[in-house]
Design a protein around this motif. Structure first.
Motif, PDB file in Angstrom:
ATOM      1  N   ALA A  11      45.213  -7.759  80.528  1.00 33.60           N
ATOM      2  CA  ALA A  11      44.598  -6.997  79.442  1.00 33.60           C
ATOM      3  C   ALA A  11      43.078  -6.899  79.591  1.00 33.60           C
ATOM      4  CB  ALA A  11      44.948  -7.633  78.097  1.00 33.60           C
ATOM      5  N   ARG A  12      42.472  -7.935  80.146  1.00 31.65           N
ATOM      6  CA  ARG A  12      41.012  -7.975  80.276  1.00 31.65           C
ATOM      7  C   ARG A  12      40.609  -8.095  81.743  1.00 31.65           C
ATOM      8  NH1 ARG A  12      40.441 -12.970  76.531  1.00 31.65           N
ATOM      9  NH2 ARG A  12      38.583 -13.248  77.776  1.00 31.65           N
ATOM     10  N   PHE A  13      41.228  -7.272  82.599  1.00 31.01           N
ATOM     11  CA  PHE A  13      41.017  -7.418  84.036  1.00 31.01           C
ATOM     12  C   PHE A  13      39.550  -7.270  84.437  1.00 31.01           C
ATOM     13  CE2 PHE A  13      40.875  -6.126  88.481  1.00 31.01           C
ATOM     14  CZ  PHE A  13      41.564  -7.184  89.049  1.00 31.01           C
ATOM     15  N   SER A  14      38.839  -6.323  83.866  1.00 26.99           N
ATOM     16  CA  SER A  14      37.421  -6.137  84.217  1.00 26.99           C
ATOM     17  C   SER A  14      36.622  -7.402  83.940  1.00 26.99           C
ATOM     18  CB  SER A  14      36.820  -4.964  83.442  1.00 26.99           C
ATOM     19  OG  SER A  14      37.415  -3.765  83.864  1.00 26.99           O
ATOM     20  N   GLU A  15      36.866  -8.014  82.789  1.00 32.15           N
ATOM     21  CA  GLU A  15      36.179  -9.267  82.443  1.00 32.15           C
ATOM     22  C   GLU A  15      36.619 -10.392  83.379  1.00 32.15           C
ATOM     23  OE1 GLU A  15      35.887 -12.466  78.758  1.00 32.15           O
ATOM     24  OE2 GLU A  15      36.840 -10.513  78.407  1.00 32.15           O
ATOM     25  N   PHE A  16      37.905 -10.428  83.680  1.00 34.58           N
ATOM     26  CA  PHE A  16      38.477 -11.411  84.607  1.00 34.58           C
ATOM     27  C   PHE A  16      37.789 -11.305  85.968  1.00 34.58           C
ATOM     28  CE2 PHE A  16      42.389 -12.137  87.429  1.00 34.58           C
ATOM     29  CZ  PHE A  16      42.290 -13.520  87.412  1.00 34.58           C
ATOM     30  N   GLU A  18      34.822  -9.794  86.702  1.00 36.17           N
ATOM     31  CA  GLU A  18      33.397 -10.121  86.582  1.00 36.17           C
ATOM     32  C   GLU A  18      33.171 -11.630  86.498  1.00 36.17           C
ATOM     33  OE1 GLU A  18      30.629  -8.290  86.930  1.00 36.17           O
ATOM     34  OE2 GLU A  18      32.003  -6.667  87.472  1.00 36.17           O
ATOM     35  N   THR A  19      34.030 -12.323  85.773  1.00 38.00           N
ATOM     36  CA  THR A  19      33.917 -13.785  85.678  1.00 38.00           C
ATOM     37  C   THR A  19      34.117 -14.416  87.050  1.00 38.00           C
ATOM     38  OG1 THR A  19      34.744 -13.703  83.417  1.00 38.00           O
ATOM     39  CG2 THR A  19      34.776 -15.846  84.510  1.00 38.00           C
ATOM     40  N   CYS A  20      35.067 -13.893  87.796  1.00 40.36           N
ATOM     41  CA  CYS A  20      35.307 -14.387  89.148  1.00 40.36           C
ATOM     42  C   CYS A  20      34.070 -14.198  90.023  1.00 40.36           C
ATOM     43  CB  CYS A  20      36.511 -13.665  89.758  1.00 40.36           C
ATOM     44  SG  CYS A  20      36.747 -13.992  91.512  1.00 40.36           S
ATOM     45  N   LEU A  21      33.485 -13.013  89.973  1.00 37.07           N
ATOM     46  CA  LEU A  21      32.319 -12.723  90.801  1.00 37.07           C
ATOM     47  C   LEU A  21      31.100 -13.537  90.387  1.00 37.07           C
ATOM     48  CD1 LEU A  21      32.701  -8.837  91.072  1.00 37.07           C
ATOM     49  CD2 LEU A  21      33.279 -10.571  92.801  1.00 37.07           C
ATOM     50  N   HIS A  22      30.991 -13.827  89.086  1.00 38.82           N
ATOM     51  CA  HIS A  22      29.828 -14.561  88.581  1.00 38.82           C
ATOM     52  C   HIS A  22      30.018 -16.074  88.648  1.00 38.82           C
ATOM     53  CE1 HIS A  22      27.085 -16.204  85.486  1.00 38.82           C
ATOM     54  NE2 HIS A  22      26.254 -15.300  86.007  1.00 38.82           N
ATOM     55  N   ASP A  23      31.198 -16.562  88.258  1.00 36.15           N
ATOM     56  CA  ASP A  23      31.424 -18.003  88.135  1.00 36.15           C
ATOM     57  C   ASP A  23      32.283 -18.607  89.244  1.00 36.15           C
ATOM     58  OD1 ASP A  23      29.977 -17.822  85.788  1.00 36.15           O
ATOM     59  OD2 ASP A  23      31.764 -17.723  84.520  1.00 36.15           O
ATOM     60  N   GLY A  24      32.866 -17.782  90.078  1.00 38.83           N
ATOM     61  CA  GLY A  24      33.706 -18.301  91.156  1.00 38.83           C
ATOM     62  C   GLY A  24      35.184 -18.124  90.855  1.00 38.83           C
ATOM     63  N   PRO A  25      36.029 -18.762  91.642  1.00 37.70           N
ATOM     64  CA  PRO A  25      37.480 -18.580  91.538  1.00 37.70           C
ATOM     65  C   PRO A  25      38.013 -18.773  90.115  1.00 37.70           C
ATOM     66  CG  PRO A  25      36.963 -19.913  93.444  1.00 37.70           C
ATOM     67  CD  PRO A  25      35.686 -19.746  92.678  1.00 37.70           C
ATOM     68  N   GLN A  26      39.008 -17.950  89.773  1.00 34.75           N
ATOM     69  CA  GLN A  26      39.638 -17.989  88.450  1.00 34.75           C
ATOM     70  C   GLN A  26      41.143 -18.160  88.635  1.00 34.75           C
ATOM     71  OE1 GLN A  26      37.684 -17.646  85.411  1.00 34.75           O
ATOM     72  NE2 GLN A  26      36.209 -18.110  87.029  1.00 34.75           N
ATOM     73  N   MET A  27      41.717 -19.100  87.902  1.00 29.26           N
ATOM     74  CA  MET A  27      43.146 -19.399  87.977  1.00 29.26           C
ATOM     75  C   MET A  27      43.923 -18.498  87.018  1.00 29.26           C
ATOM     76  SD  MET A  27      45.336 -21.688  89.321  1.00 29.26           S
ATOM     77  CE  MET A  27      44.248 -23.019  89.768  1.00 29.26           C
ATOM     78  N   VAL A  28      45.132 -18.113  87.431  1.00 26.83           N
ATOM     79  CA  VAL A  28      46.030 -17.343  86.567  1.00 26.83           C
ATOM     80  C   VAL A  28      47.281 -18.184  86.343  1.00 26.83           C
ATOM     81  CG1 VAL A  28      47.383 -15.227  86.315  1.00 26.83           C
ATOM     82  CG2 VAL A  28      45.212 -15.168  87.533  1.00 26.83           C
ATOM     83  N   SER A  29      47.709 -18.270  85.081  1.00 23.99           N
ATOM     84  CA  SER A  29      48.921 -19.029  84.773  1.00 23.99           C
ATOM     85  C   SER A  29      49.983 -18.089  84.222  1.00 23.99           C
ATOM     86  CB  SER A  29      48.632 -20.141  83.769  1.00 23.99           C
ATOM     87  OG  SER A  29      48.244 -19.609  82.527  1.00 23.99           O
ATOM     88  N   LYS A  30      51.229 -18.418  84.520  1.00 26.18           N
ATOM     89  CA  LYS A  30      52.362 -17.649  84.014  1.00 26.18           C
ATOM     90  C   LYS A  30      53.326 -18.633  83.386  1.00 26.18           C
ATOM     91  CE  LYS A  30      55.637 -14.133  85.477  1.00 26.18           C
ATOM     92  NZ  LYS A  30      56.115 -13.326  86.616  1.00 26.18           N
TER      93      LYS A  30
END
Length: 86
Positions: A11-16, A18-30
């Motif tokens: 739902a918030r892919f653009s923010e997801f 941008e956060t990755c590019l700014h803060d580093g790797p981002q985990m996704v949970s299912k």
């Protein structure tokens, strides 16, 4: 590393991203289980280059070539063949 539920990441892919590019790797949970990681491309390339060589590169390299070690033949002899006349 921040964990994003898959619904939020979608739902918030653009923010997801941008956060990755700014803060580093981002985990996704299912369903509460960690399933994937989004990493910046520079980090991905660094990880790929430091990874073990691929099978293709290994087979094409001179390091992969070597003397083929064959086991010694046993002492068994061939049995004699008798021709049937008739």
């Amino acid at each position: 590393m921040h964990t994003w539920p898959v619904q939020d990441a979608k739902a918030r892919f653009s923010e997801f991203l941008e956060t990755c590019l700014h803060d580093g790797p981002q985990m996704v949970s299912k369903r509460g289980r960690e399933t994937a990681v989004l990493v910046p491309i520079e980090l991905w390339r660094q990880l790929q280059s430091s990874a073990k060589p691929s099978l293709k590169s290994l087979l094409l390299s001179d390091d992969a070539r070597g003397d083929l070690v064959l086991p010694q033949r046993g002492q068994a002899r061939r049995r004699e063949v008798t021709l049937l006349e008739g």
